[in-house]
Design a protein around this motif. Structure first.
Motif, PDB file in Angstrom:
ATOM      1  N   GLN A   1       0.787  -1.119   0.021  1.00  0.00           N
ATOM      2  CA  GLN A   1       0.117  -0.058   0.135  1.00  0.00           C
ATOM      3  C   GLN A   1       0.771   1.241   0.010  1.00  0.00           C
ATOM      4  O   GLN A   1       0.913   2.237  -0.664  1.00  0.00           O
ATOM      5  N   ILE A   2       1.878   1.456   0.819  1.00  0.00           N
ATOM      6  CA  ILE A   2       2.595   2.555   0.888  1.00  0.00           C
ATOM      7  C   ILE A   2       3.532   2.701  -0.339  1.00  0.00           C
ATOM      8  O   ILE A   2       3.948   3.721  -0.896  1.00  0.00           O
ATOM      9  N   THR A   3       4.047   1.408  -0.730  1.00  0.00           N
ATOM     10  CA  THR A   3       4.855   1.635  -1.946  1.00  0.00           C
ATOM     11  C   THR A   3       3.771   2.045  -3.157  1.00  0.00           C
ATOM     12  O   THR A   3       4.677   3.001  -4.120  1.00  0.00           O
ATOM     13  N   SER A   4       2.721   1.317  -3.458  1.00  0.00           N
ATOM     14  CA  SER A   4       1.791   2.132  -4.383  1.00  0.00           C
ATOM     15  C   SER A   4       1.497   3.510  -4.339  1.00  0.00           C
ATOM     16  O   SER A   4       1.442   4.488  -5.483  1.00  0.00           O
ATOM     17  N   MET A   5       1.257   4.049  -3.174  1.00  0.00           N
ATOM     18  CA  MET A   5       0.842   5.341  -2.868  1.00  0.00           C
ATOM     19  C   MET A   5       1.814   6.352  -3.230  1.00  0.00           C
ATOM     20  O   MET A   5       1.957   7.352  -3.721  1.00  0.00           O
ATOM     21  N   THR A   6       3.268   5.783  -2.662  1.00  0.00           N
ATOM     22  CA  THR A   6       4.688   6.506  -2.806  1.00  0.00           C
ATOM     23  C   THR A   6       4.649   6.781  -4.309  1.00  0.00           C
ATOM     24  O   THR A   6       5.138   7.674  -4.826  1.00  0.00           O
ATOM     25  N   SER A   7       4.570   5.520  -4.974  1.00  0.00           N
ATOM     26  CA  SER A   7       5.087   5.785  -6.524  1.00  0.00           C
ATOM     27  C   SER A   7       4.355   6.707  -7.049  1.00  0.00           C
ATOM     28  O   SER A   7       4.621   7.194  -8.127  1.00  0.00           O
ATOM     29  N   ALA A   8       3.013   6.704  -6.707  1.00  0.00           N
ATOM     30  CA  ALA A   8       2.193   7.408  -7.725  1.00  0.00           C
ATOM     31  C   ALA A   8       2.130   9.019  -7.385  1.00  0.00           C
ATOM     32  O   ALA A   8       2.148   9.836  -8.352  1.00  0.00           O
ATOM     33  N   GLN A   9       2.725   9.373  -6.092  1.00  0.00           N
ATOM     34  CA  GLN A   9       3.045  10.611  -5.841  1.00  0.00           C
ATOM     35  C   GLN A   9       4.407  10.809  -6.370  1.00  0.00           C
ATOM     36  O   GLN A   9       4.532  12.386  -6.666  1.00  0.00           O
ATOM     37  N   GLU A  10       5.372  10.071  -6.357  1.00  0.00           N
ATOM     38  CA  GLU A  10       6.701  10.564  -6.934  1.00  0.00           C
ATOM     39  C   GLU A  10       7.088  10.342  -8.319  1.00  0.00           C
ATOM     40  O   GLU A  10       8.010  10.861  -8.656  1.00  0.00           O
ATOM     41  N   ALA A  11       6.115   9.849  -9.092  1.00  0.00           N
ATOM     42  CA  ALA A  11       6.400   9.459 -10.398  1.00  0.00           C
ATOM     43  C   ALA A  11       6.739  10.792 -11.285  1.00  0.00           C
ATOM     44  O   ALA A  11       7.892  10.656 -12.069  1.00  0.00           O
TER      45      ALA A  11
END
Length: 211
Positions: A126-136
């Motif tokens: 969950q935190i990986t998915s959320m972070t990746s979306a915001q950092e992309a």
């Protein structure tokens, strides 16, 4: 949510797009202590269920994940563009003066039963998915695995996951559709003159939504 027909937005793809663009949702639940509301960033999995599934995490110190009634629906409110509308922008102000201020906004409300998840693998995903979306979009994206493993493990112990399969979703785009065309043109021009990001986004919505 109060829904005059001309403001309704029932297209699921448009509703989902607002959630993705404005992922900080207000999570509202009811428990023994009454209503609780906390702003929580959510990730949306559109393919996980018919209307999509919301996933997030809360601090273990936050009592909301313990004090909620799993038999009752949770509500998550996602707020999109919003701005005050002055009647000075209306052509009808110059014609007859019978105008008042209002507020334009786009909003999505998602309902569903919430479940709590404490599985470390789920939390990491969950935190990986959320972070990746915001950092992309960043030139040098930060990634979860940039964190030392022992620090990350400690952080995961301090959170719990929540998942809400959306069973009901409502969209409302109140963007001057109820005004005459000349008033809408005046609103869009006035918003563009303000120049800030939210006003410019709202001006685009006023233009594209029409009557």
């Amino acid at each position: 949510m109060y829904q005059p027909p001309h403001f309704r937005e029932d297209r699921l793809d448009i509703q989902h797009a607002l959630i993705r663009a404005h992922p900080l949702g207000l999570l509202v639940t009811v428990g023994k202590a009454g209503l609780a509301a906390n702003p929580i960033p959510f990730a949306l999995d559109e393919a996980a269920s018919q209307l999509g599934t919301l996933r997030a995490h809360l601090s273990r110190a936050n009592p909301q994940w313990r004090d909620f009634d799993p038999a009752q629906e949770a509500l998550v409110v996602f707020q999109g563009a919003e701005t005050y509308i002055t009647p000075s922008w209306y052509e009808t102000k110059r014609e007859h003066g019978k105008v008042v201020p209002t507020w334009n906004y786009a909003i999505v409300q998602a309902h569903g039963r919430m479940r709590v998840i404490e599985d470390p693998a789920w939390l990491l995903e969950q935190i990986t998915s959320m972070t990746s979306a915001q950092e992309a979009a960043r030139p040098e994206p930060w990634a979860v695995d940039d964190t030392p493993p022992e620090f990350l493990a400690a952080q995961l112990k301090g959170i719990v996951g929540v998942e809400i399969e959306i069973t009901r979703i409502e969209g409302k785009w109140k963007v001057s559709q109820n005004r005459p065309e000349a008033d809408r043109r005046g609103v869009a021009a006035g918003l563009r003159a303000l120049g800030d990001e939210s006003a410019l986004h709202m001006a685009e919505l006023v233009d594209t939504r029409g009557a």
